[in-house]
Design an enzyme around this catalytic site. Structure first.
Site, PDB file in Angstrom:
ATOM      1  N   PHE A 265      50.491  78.102  91.950  1.00 45.76           N
ATOM      2  CA  PHE A 265      50.125  77.653  93.296  1.00 45.76           C
ATOM      3  C   PHE A 265      51.114  76.599  93.747  1.00 45.76           C
ATOM      4  O   PHE A 265      51.346  75.617  93.038  1.00 45.76           O
ATOM      5  CB  PHE A 265      48.702  77.076  93.319  1.00 45.76           C
ATOM      6  CG  PHE A 265      48.240  76.723  94.704  1.00 45.76           C
ATOM      7  CD1 PHE A 265      47.688  77.687  95.532  1.00 45.76           C
ATOM      8  CD2 PHE A 265      48.371  75.432  95.184  1.00 45.76           C
ATOM      9  CE1 PHE A 265      47.274  77.369  96.822  1.00 45.76           C
ATOM     10  CE2 PHE A 265      47.959  75.096  96.465  1.00 45.76           C
ATOM     11  CZ  PHE A 265      47.411  76.073  97.286  1.00 45.76           C
TER      12      PHE A 265
ATOM     13  N   ASP B 278      57.214  72.053  90.035  1.00 48.84           N
ATOM     14  CA  ASP B 278      56.189  71.640  90.980  1.00 48.84           C
ATOM     15  C   ASP B 278      55.231  70.711  90.229  1.00 48.84           C
ATOM     16  O   ASP B 278      54.368  71.161  89.480  1.00 48.84           O
ATOM     17  CB  ASP B 278      55.460  72.874  91.515  1.00 48.84           C
ATOM     18  CG  ASP B 278      54.310  72.533  92.446  1.00 48.84           C
ATOM     19  OD1 ASP B 278      53.856  71.370  92.460  1.00 48.84           O
ATOM     20  OD2 ASP B 278      53.831  73.447  93.154  1.00 48.84           O
TER      21      ASP B 278
ATOM     22  N   LYS C 268      50.123  64.578  96.173  1.00 52.73           N
ATOM     23  CA  LYS C 268      48.791  64.244  95.687  1.00 52.73           C
ATOM     24  C   LYS C 268      48.676  62.784  95.242  1.00 52.73           C
ATOM     25  O   LYS C 268      48.564  61.890  96.060  1.00 52.73           O
ATOM     26  CB  LYS C 268      48.374  65.216  94.580  1.00 52.73           C
ATOM     27  CG  LYS C 268      47.957  66.603  95.089  1.00 52.73           C
ATOM     28  CD  LYS C 268      47.385  67.456  93.991  1.00 52.73           C
ATOM     29  CE  LYS C 268      46.953  68.841  94.474  1.00 52.73           C
ATOM     30  NZ  LYS C 268      45.741  68.835  95.283  1.00 52.73           N
TER      31      LYS C 268
END
Length: 403
Positions: free
Chosen positions: A136, A221, A250
């Site tokens: 993702f 990532d 995040k």
């Protein structure tokens, strides 16, 4: 005006289906809803609230910067952005930083940079991007296509091309795919949304070696694994493998929206003036809060504390599982942990999340079969124990309903 869950259905696009619970206040790892009911937060806004809610260092940074400067276009730079960039560079392999607003935008920048680097150095034929099934990488059309979950990218028309997927932890399959036409490989150093799947050491090293062999850039990532989540500042630092480009978001802002792409001088020079940009990227408010979050997390005490808290989470989850037999495995690293539901609960991970809310504990899922825990990195031991006591009640209720 009455603010409730029904108002959501009236005024919001229906791409989310939120709980009826509406939190209104948070402090540390506790949250209170409109009715004054308290919850222990093991979700952290999906690995975002790395210091819990309303951490004094973040509140102070926001207030201080809020009285100085809120926004500038990138026609000018600003002090908080430069301070944060210097700290990111000093703490990692990178020489240069590009700021964005989110993980998806950081990944978009990384992918565009990789394509431009390959075009400039090797020509148009070197454009293939390899990523991994169940990965993702965000919800822009480019990143969602690179992500290895077709359900998120289908149904929007023709997709960006020359993107292929391989199975995570299958080095032979990856080796069969990569070639001199590959410009970049994007991977999570621990798959989050895909089920909290850790990489095999030989797989990560093999991917790095094959990228080097074929002059392909390795993009990590670290949107979910970054800023202390795994017990290292960035997960790559615990794997013995260094990427060419890394993305972070995040936890970087501790709850304030910010993302960043970091890379080397050699690669960064291919994003010349005008090739990419962001109106809000490098926003002074965001960077000031992120600097405070980064400074707080990037200490030996906090990072070592993450590993100690992981051990306690595993101990308590194992004790619950010994009693109720609901998980086949507890996996992950640091405070990015997942309980894989046992076969009799297949597809029902969300049942545990919903039951938890009723018992006053917030958790997450990672797909249909994994209950995910991403709490504050500084959550007190007492909150871990209290939250797990509530989670055990939730497990008991799911088991009782399954009987």
């Amino acid at each position: 005006m009455t603010i409730n869950r029904e108002l959501f259905d009236q005024v919001m696009v229906p791409n989310y289906a939120p709980s009826a619970v509406i939190p209104v206040k948070g402090e540390g790892s506790r949250v209170w809803d409109q009715e004054g009911r308290e919850y222990v937060d093991f979700a952290g806004g999906i690995a975002v609230n790395c210091l819990g809610h309303c951490h004094p260092a973040l509140v102070s940074a926001l207030k201080e910067q809020g009285e100085k400067l809120w926004h500038l276009s990138n026609v000018m730079t600003n002090e908080p952005a430069l301070r944060l960039a210097k700290k990111l560079v000093d703490a990692t392999f990178a020489d240069k930083v590009y700021f964005a607003n989110s993980g998806a935008e950081a990944n978009e920048a990384a992918l565009k940079l990789a394509r431009r680097f390959a075009l400039d150095n090797y020509g148009e034929q070197k454009s293939q991007i390899i990523s991994f099934n169940k990965g993702f990488h965000g919800r822009t059309f480019f990143t969602v296509t690179v992500g290895g979950q077709a359900a998120y990218s289908d149904g929007f028309g023709p997709k960006p091309g020359d993107i292929v997927h391989s199975d995570y932890n299958d080095l032979a399959a990856f080796e069969a795919l990569i070639s001199d036409k590959t410009c970049a490989v994007m991977m999570e150093p621990l798959q989050g949304e895909g089920g909290i799947v850790s990489p095999d050491a030989d797989f990560v090293k093999g991917v790095r070696d094959l990228c080097t062999k074929h002059n392909a850039l390795l993009i990590f990532d670290e949107v979910q694994t970054g800023v202390g989540r795994t017990g290292e500042l960035y997960a790559y630092q615990g794997l013995g493998v260094t990427p060419d480009i890394l993305t972070t978001a995040k936890a970087l802002g501790g709850g304030f929206p910010i993302g960043a792409m970091i890379t080397t001088n050699e690669i960064a020079q291919h994003l010349k003036v005008g090739t990419h940009g962001s109106t809000y990227g490098g926003n002074p408010l965001a960077c000031a809060v992120a600097e405070a979050a980064f400074d707080t997390v990037n200490t030996p005490e906090v990072l070592a504390g993450v590993k100690a808290k992981e051990a306690l989470f595993r101990e308590l989850l194992t004790a619950i599982n010994d009693k109720y037999k609901v998980f086949s495995e507890i996996r992950g690293k640091g405070l990015l942990l997942g309980g894989v539901v046992a076969p009799q609960y297949k597809g029902r991970a969300k049942d545990f999340l919903v039951a938890g809310i009723k018992e006053g504990v917030m958790s997450l899922v990672a797909g249909a079969d994994v209950v995910r825990f991403t709490p504050s990195l500084v959550i007190p031991e007492a909150d871990i124990r209290e939250g797990m006591a509530r989670f055990e009640k939730a497990v008991a209720s799911v088991v009782a309903n399954n009987a």
